[in-house]
Every structure is written in C-alpha cells, then in structure tokens.
Design a protein around this motif. Structure first.
Motif: not given
Length: 720
Positions: A431, A437-438, A433-435, A441
C-alpha cells in the motif's frame, strides 16, 4: 537562512534581540516563557543576517540589474586549486569586469546618443507625435549630442552611487583573528573597503573615458582638429591606464596605501575632467558633422569591445585549463572550469541585456522591428543584432543539451534512487507503493545537481565560439540575415524571426528576474530557494567588480567572530549550528577565531552545500584541504547531517552510506546520513506518512537534537 525568522530557527514562538541591529542581529527566547533552553539544557541564540543579503525591495531590484557585475565578481573566486596563486586568473577576471562597465556605458550611449540624438532627432517622421524628443528635434547636432550626453553621465553616476553602498566601514564589527597568516577562506570577512574604493575609482574613470571616446570618434569623422586628436589620445591613455591598474594585483589589492589611492583618484578626476572638455569640443568645434545613418564610429567601438571580451574569455579558459588539477583528488562540479564558465555567463548576460536595450529602443522609434529596411529611421549596431541572434541560437542549443542531459542521465539517477530507497525501506508494504515511487523521484531529481557541470561547460564553449564569430562578422560589416542565407541557405525570414524571438526571450528573462527578486523579498518560502544562489553571489568580497552588490560577509563573519568570542568567555563552550549557507558562514568564522576560543567550539551543520557546491565551485578557497583545516581547528568536534532528497546540501567528507567503505581518520566520523522520509507509511499516531524534508531545515527534528546533545556532551567533557 535568508527569509527565516529567528523564532523559526530557535523553534520558539517568543524571541527578543540581544545584540546587533535591524540588518543583522542575535536573538534569544524571551525570558519568562517555559522551555527556553535547547537540547542538553543549552542557552539558545540565533543570528539573523537576511537583511544584509537582501534588505529593501529597492536593493533587491538593484541586485537583479547588477547581476552581470555580481557574476563577474564571483568568477574571480573560482580559480582551480592547482599551481600558482591564481594571479593570472585574477587579472583576466578584472579585465572582463572592466569591459562590462564599458559595455554598460556603450548601451546607454547607443540609446541616448546614437538612436535618439543622432538618428531620431534628425527625422521629422521619427519626431512625429513624440513631444518628449521633439523639443530638441531639428537643433544642431552638437547641441543634441551635448544635451543627451547627460543621460550616460547620469547612468555612470547611478552605478557609482550603487557601488558606494554601504558607505560605512564595518570596523566596529572587527575582532582579533585566529591566525596571523592569511589563508584561503579566511580572506572572507576581512576589510576589503580600500580595494573596492580603488576599483570603483578606476571603473568610473574608464566609464567616462569610454563616453568621451565615442563622442570624440564621432567628432573626428570628418577630419579631426588638433584639440580633438589630443583629447582622443588622452581618452585612450585613461582607458589604458585603467586596464593596467586593474591588471596589476599589487596596485589594486591590499590595505590602505596612500600612493595607490591617490593614483586611482587621479584617474577618476582625469576621466571626469576629460568629459567636461569633450562636451566643450563637441559644442564649440566648427568642423561640419558627417552625414551618416548612425553615430560615426559607434558600431566599430561596440564590435571591438565584443572582440576584446571574447579574446579575454578565451585566454581565461586556456589559463584555467593549464592550471587546473593538482591538489584536488575529486572531480569538481565544473571540472575546474568555473571561472571561465561563470565569467562567460556574466559577459553573455551583459551583452544580451545591452543589445536588447538598444534593439528595443530601435523597435520603439521605428514603430516596427528594425531589420535595416529602406524606411528604417533607427537601426541598432550590427554587433548588437548578431548578439541577439547568437543568444537565440544558444537558447536552442541549451534546450537540446539540457533535454539530452536529462534523458541520458535519467536511467542512472533512477537506478541509484531505487537502490537507496530499497536499502532504506526494505519491507515497505504494497500500500506504500505510491509513496515509495514519490521518494524515488525526489532522490533522482536531487541527484541531477552533479549533472549540471558538463552541460554548463558545453554551453560556455558554444556561446564563446559563436560570440567570437559574430563579433568578427560585425566588424566586417556583414548583417546576419543576408550572410546566413548566402552561406547556409537559411531564409532571411528565419533570421529575422530569431532576432525577434531572441529579443522577447531577453525581455522575458529580465521580467523573470525582476519578479523573482520581488517575490524573494515578499515571500519567505520563495526566498528559501532563490536565497541559495543569492547568498552565494553576495557572499564573496568585491575583488573584481566594484559595482557588484555589497558583500555581506564583510560584516557577518567579523560580527559572528566577535559574538562567539564573547560567548566563549562567559560559557563553558559554544555549539555552532548552521543550515545551508549558514554552514559556509560558520566555516569562514571558525578560521577567524583565536586558538583559545576554538578549544571551546563545536560545529553542527545540516543541509550544508560546503562540499556539494562550494568546494566544487571554489576549490582554491573551500577545497578538501580547507575543510580539513576547519575540522582540525575545532578538534573535529563536528557533525554534518545530510539527506539524499536534498538537491543543495550533502556530505562534506564521505557519504557514509551503509555498505560503503568509510574514510580513514577523524574526517570519517563527521558525516551522518539522515533517512528521508523517516518512513513511507503513516505512524500509529498519524493518518499520513512523514513528509519528505529535502532541503528544509527542520530544527525540531529529533535526530538534529540528538546530534546537538552529543556535541554538547563533548564540549562539557573534552575526554569524550
């Protein structure tokens, strides 16, 4: 940190000033409120210097318009740490700085004397509907030139006034220095006022001499009189004397010297007096004036100044190539080519600003873009048109190089970021994963700082080459559009499009600088990002260009030194903490402290650009040897905290990442990496994950407080 109040730095809502003034002062938590002490029970005190570096909106805008002068002054401090003392680099940088003053005068002369006095005021069509110039229209040429010559005189007076600020000495802030010898970074904070005064006098003399040279060249176009020849010789002699003086470090540098000061003052008086005589000759000489489209001799003078600038830039690049290397083992950000790269940037900005000023005025007077059409009333010199077209080409090259650099470096930066994130968060749940990836970046973007050097060098080389070719073509009298069509088959319409687009791009850059300067003054959060480059440019003393913005370190470093000496006498020890540029100020301050004070000093830095920017850009003054000198002088009571997400700050001696080989000796224990963010999932007490802090100071971070407590304990017990 500019734009951050002392309450934020101390992480206390109620503070009071205990020393200093409104420009720079020391603050402590106000007594009577709970929790006024810091980590380990220490007394908290903050130094705020933002008004020294920025100040009023008027001064902020002056920094924008003096940007080329500031960059030329920064370049002289960027010579490599190789062989020699850098005397040759200093001489060439000061000659380039002098040429910027000449170019400034020529741009105003081009508007006031060439376009308006000579061309527009001789044309009824140009004067139609323009009451602001028609009152002098149709008058004799000599009267028009004499009256409009007051405009460049006022322009010289303006930069003379700006260069004289601050007009007071910082002698009250001086404190006994730590070492009798002058070494590298310890030059920052010493009194440079005598040198600035000499340089200011020389530049003012050269500015007036250049104004005189353009007027006398026009006066001599139809057969010079003996008086005109004599004044031309004197004007050329003043310019040569100015070049000789700035090219002799023994004459310019050093403290008060009555003989040198008198020589500089005599040059300035000669320049001012020569201008009065020149205006008299312009008005009284009965020789007929030539009938030409532009001020006689002006185009050639501008082109020769461009050629001279390009030649000096080439000599500077060759000299730095010969000198770089030597003591520094690590490659620098600009590969040791910082001085020519930044000097080229200063010259390029000055050229395009001057060119567009004249081009825009020609556009305004013609009521259409000037393209040397038969109906044009006023046309800018070919050198300026070539400069704008070269700027258009360089912008296209920059877009290509920048895009290619971003794309080519992207995979390597992303791989490195993925490895760092995988090591920091090996058990990140799906859950998050988005964080994750951020975070990857942000780290990948932060690592782009190290990729700027090759692109900057490539742009410098291309701009210098194109500039030299354009200057030679301008001297030969070849306009851009017909020549490009004849040699390369480029349509004239495309060249004219490039001229118009380049001119609008220059206007956009000026507008962006003005808006950025105002936002930096009005908006503290925006100033945090602009302030890094701003502080870097105004940190170094004015040893190249006297019209550059004043150096605030001339007050801040001695003031900090004096205050630290006082605190060391009244307390068991002093822990110095500096974020971002504050760490650079502290490094310069440590070198000024007496030996008995340094024994009671510890240093905590975080978000520090000491190695990542300053040691890379200024290797002769803040290289690895000098950073080790700072550590030695305080007994290596030094901790530096850094984050991978920070695009500005970084490690000083070694990254000390897990699994990497540590640096031997006490320097290996200085750097400590902070995982950022602290986690990628929300803690039990919160509903959102911890923020990505990047370059933000975050004085309330528990890890910063723990490092402070450790250093405080080492001060209290020297055996630890």
């Amino acid at each position: 940190m500019s734009g951050v109040g002392p309450g934020e730095v101390l992480d206390r809502p109620h503070v009071q000033q205990v020393a200093g003034d409104r420009s720079g002062g020391f603050y402590r938590p106000r007594p009577g409120y709970p929790d006024t002490r810091g980590p380990g029970g220490v007394v908290l005190e903050a130094y705020r210097w933002s008004e020294l570096a920025s100040g009023t909106a008027t001064r902020t805008l002056s920094l924008v318009f003096l940007l080329p002068f500031m960059l030329s002054n920064v370049a002289i401090w960027m010579h490599p740490a190789g062989r020699g003392s850098g005397a040759g680099v200093k001489v060439l940088c000061r000659l380039l700085a002098l040429s910027l003053t000449l170019l400034y005068v020529l741009s105003v002369v081009g508007v006031a004397l060439d376009l308006i006095a000579w061309e527009c005021m001789a044309s009824a069509r140009c004067l139609a509907g323009r009451n602001w110039v028609s009152w002098l229209g149709g008058r004799p040429v000599e009267l028009r030139l004499a009256v409009l010559a007051l405009v460049p005189v006022a322009a010289i007076g303006l930069v003379w006034l700006l260069g004289a600020r601050p007009g007071r000495s910082y002698a009250a802030f001086r404190a006994p220095t730590g070492e009798p010898e002058v070494i590298n970074l310890s030059l920052v904070g010493r009194d440079a006022l005598p040198m600035v005064r000499r340089l200011r006098a020389v530049h003012v003399a050269a500015a007036f001499a250049m104004l005189d040279l353009t007027l006398l060249a026009a006066r001599a176009a139809t057969g010079p009189s003996a008086v005109t020849i004599a004044l031309l010789t004197l004007a050329a002699a003043v310019l040569v004397a100015c070049a000789v003086m700035v090219g002799a470090p023994a004459l310019v540098e050093g403290g008060a010297n009555l003989a040198t000061d008198r020589a500089a003052s005599a040059l300035r008086a000669a320049g001012c007096g020569l201008t009065v005589l020149t205006l008299g000759v312009v008005v009284l000489d009965p020789t007929p004036w030539p009938r030409t489209d532009g001020l006689p001799g002006y185009d050639e003078i501008v082109a020769w100044v461009f050629v001279m600038q390009t030649a000096v830039l080439a000599a500077l690049g060759l000299l730095v190539l010969r000198q770089r290397g030597g003591r520094e083992r690590r490659p620098t950000l600009l590969r040791g080519m910082g001085a020519p790269a930044i000097a080229a940037g200063a010259v390029g900005l000055a050229v395009v600003f001057s060119a567009d000023l004249v081009y825009r005025m020609a556009y305004f007077l013609n009521r259409r873009p000037p393209a040397q059409r038969p109906g044009d009333l006023a046309a800018p010199p070919l050198a300026y048109k070539w400069a704008i077209f070269v700027f258009f080409l360089v912008v296209m090259v920059a877009a290509v190089v920048g895009g290619a650099q971003t794309l080519l470096s992207g995979p390597a930066r992303r791989r490195a970021a993925a490895a760092i994130v995988a090591g920091d968060f090996p058990a990140a749940p799906p859950q998050a994963a988005d964080r994750v990836r951020r975070v990857r970046k942000v780290i990948a973007r932060a690592r782009f700082t190290e990729r700027l050097g090759p692109a900057a060098i490539a742009l410098t080389a291309s701009a210098s080459t194109l500039g030299l070719a354009a200057s030679a073509l301008a001297l030969a009298g070849r306009p851009p559009a017909p020549l490009m069509e004849h040699l390369f088959g480029v349509p004239s319409e495309f060249v004219n499009f490039g001229l118009t687009t380049g001119s609008y791009l220059i206007v956009g850059i000026v507008a962006a600088l003005v808006i950025g300067g105002l936002f930096a003054y009005r908006t503290p959060e925006f100033r945090r990002y602009v302030g890094v480059l701003w502080d870097l440019g105004t940190f170094w003393p004015r040893t190249a260009h006297p019209f550059a913005p004043p150096c605030y370190a001339e007050r801040a470093v001695p003031e900090l030194t004096k205050r630290i000496c006082y605190l060391a006498d009244h307390y068991r020890g002093v822990l110095l903490t500096g974020h971002s540029h504050g760490s650079v100020l502290l490094a310069a301050t440590v070198l000024q402290l007496p030996p008995q004070v340094r024994q009671r000093i510890a240093l905590l830095t975080y978000g520090s650009p000491l190695n990542r920017l300053y040691a890379q850009l200024f290797p002769a003054f803040l290289g690895e040897d000098m950073l080790r000198e700072v550590g030695d002088r305080i007994g290596w009571r030094w901790v530096n905290l850094w984050r991978d997400t920070d695009p500005i700050g970084g490690w000083v001696f070694a990254p000390n990442r897990p699994g990497e080989r540590p640096v031997a000796g006490p320097a290996g224990s200085v750097d400590r990496r902070l995982r950022d963010p602290e986690d990628v999932v929300p803690p039990a007490s919160d509903s959102v994950p911890p923020p990505i802090k990047g370059h933000w100071p975050c004085e309330s971070d528990e890890r910063i407080a723990a490092a402070a407590c450790e250093l405080v304990d080492r001060l209290r017990d020297p055996r630890r």
